[in-house]
Design an enzyme around this catalytic site. Sequence first.
Site, PDB file in Angstrom:
ATOM      1  N   TYR A   1       7.737   1.066   6.584  1.00  0.00           N
ATOM      2  CA  TYR A   1       6.721   0.020   6.482  1.00  0.00           C
ATOM      3  C   TYR A   1       7.373  -1.354   6.401  1.00  0.00           C
ATOM      4  O   TYR A   1       6.983  -2.286   7.111  1.00  0.00           O
ATOM      5  CB  TYR A   1       5.846   0.277   5.254  1.00  0.00           C
ATOM      6  CG  TYR A   1       4.616  -0.592   5.165  1.00  0.00           C
ATOM      7  CD1 TYR A   1       3.510  -0.351   5.977  1.00  0.00           C
ATOM      8  CD2 TYR A   1       4.541  -1.649   4.249  1.00  0.00           C
ATOM      9  CE1 TYR A   1       2.369  -1.137   5.885  1.00  0.00           C
ATOM     10  CE2 TYR A   1       3.413  -2.435   4.150  1.00  0.00           C
ATOM     11  CZ  TYR A   1       2.323  -2.173   4.974  1.00  0.00           C
ATOM     12  OH  TYR A   1       1.200  -2.955   4.887  1.00  0.00           O
TER      13      TYR A   1
ATOM     14  N   LYS B   1       6.911  -4.047   9.484  1.00  0.00           N
ATOM     15  CA  LYS B   1       6.120  -5.252   9.231  1.00  0.00           C
ATOM     16  C   LYS B   1       6.961  -6.511   9.443  1.00  0.00           C
ATOM     17  O   LYS B   1       6.460  -7.543   9.910  1.00  0.00           O
ATOM     18  CB  LYS B   1       5.535  -5.222   7.821  1.00  0.00           C
ATOM     19  CG  LYS B   1       4.427  -4.182   7.648  1.00  0.00           C
ATOM     20  CD  LYS B   1       3.266  -4.435   8.592  1.00  0.00           C
ATOM     21  CE  LYS B   1       2.100  -3.495   8.339  1.00  0.00           C
ATOM     22  NZ  LYS B   1       0.929  -3.766   9.218  1.00  0.00           N
TER      23      LYS B   1
ATOM     24  N   SER C   1       1.300  -8.048   6.564  1.00  0.00           N
ATOM     25  CA  SER C   1       1.600  -7.743   5.171  1.00  0.00           C
ATOM     26  C   SER C   1       2.705  -8.641   4.615  1.00  0.00           C
ATOM     27  O   SER C   1       3.629  -9.045   5.330  1.00  0.00           O
ATOM     28  CB  SER C   1       1.997  -6.275   4.996  1.00  0.00           C
ATOM     29  OG  SER C   1       2.459  -6.023   3.692  1.00  0.00           O
TER      30      SER C   1
END
Length: 263
Positions: free
Chosen positions: A151, A155, A138
């Site tokens: 998140y 990531k 991502s």
Amino acid sequence: MRVRDKVVVVTGAASGIGRAMVRRFAAEGAAGVVVADIDAAGATAVAREIGDRAVAVRADVSVEEDVRGLVTTAESAFGPVGLFCSNAGVTTGRGLDATSPDWTRTIAVNVLAHVYAARAVVPGMVERGEGYLLNTCSAAGLVSCPGDAPYAVTKSAAISFAEWVSIHYATRGVRVSVLCPQSVRTAMFERGVAADHLSARAAGASGSVLDPEAVADVVVEGLAAERFHIFPHPEVAGFVRRKAEDPDRWLTGMAYFVDSLRA
């Protein structure tokens, strides 16, 4: 790296980007594809589309034995794994209110799953002198993710691990790429939109929303070029440059961006 005649494993493959990659790899002539997902029925449906060149496996990528099992299945059905796509991921939509279980689960799926995949396939790839890892990380791993602290952090860690693997194994035949899209029209993204998560609002406001098939097209091209960063949204490269050139200005701009979303 050409997918044709390669044995491929794709996790998170029952839907979204994973499903689109499976379909595209099959169209490119992959020798065999292991379609892995915690959603067994979804994985089976995707594998049936492909036919004899695909095998569905239910796997929880936060469990190392499950990841190793994917490699065993691939080798038994088709031969040595040439490309392992560690694609499964989870979001929380939470910031400081994220619970300890939220953090534990997100770290397990978004970071440790990549570690487990590398442990499972890199030794064999080194022995054969070739192999490829594609990790879905991502754009959040490079330019953060407003509204979702676990998140953003995981990531970023996933990209750091991919860099480490590349540094240590590139000269031994193992290539690594990280797939870093922004908004993609997946169930994960749509759930965030429905819940009005700040992270989904930020993703939608920062660029176009791509279909998974468009991302799969860029993946095939990026693998062929053997680029470490694969950017389905080209503007992400510009964001990364601006962040590197003036981190303070970038952070200030991001803070105002988040305030505008809250307003």
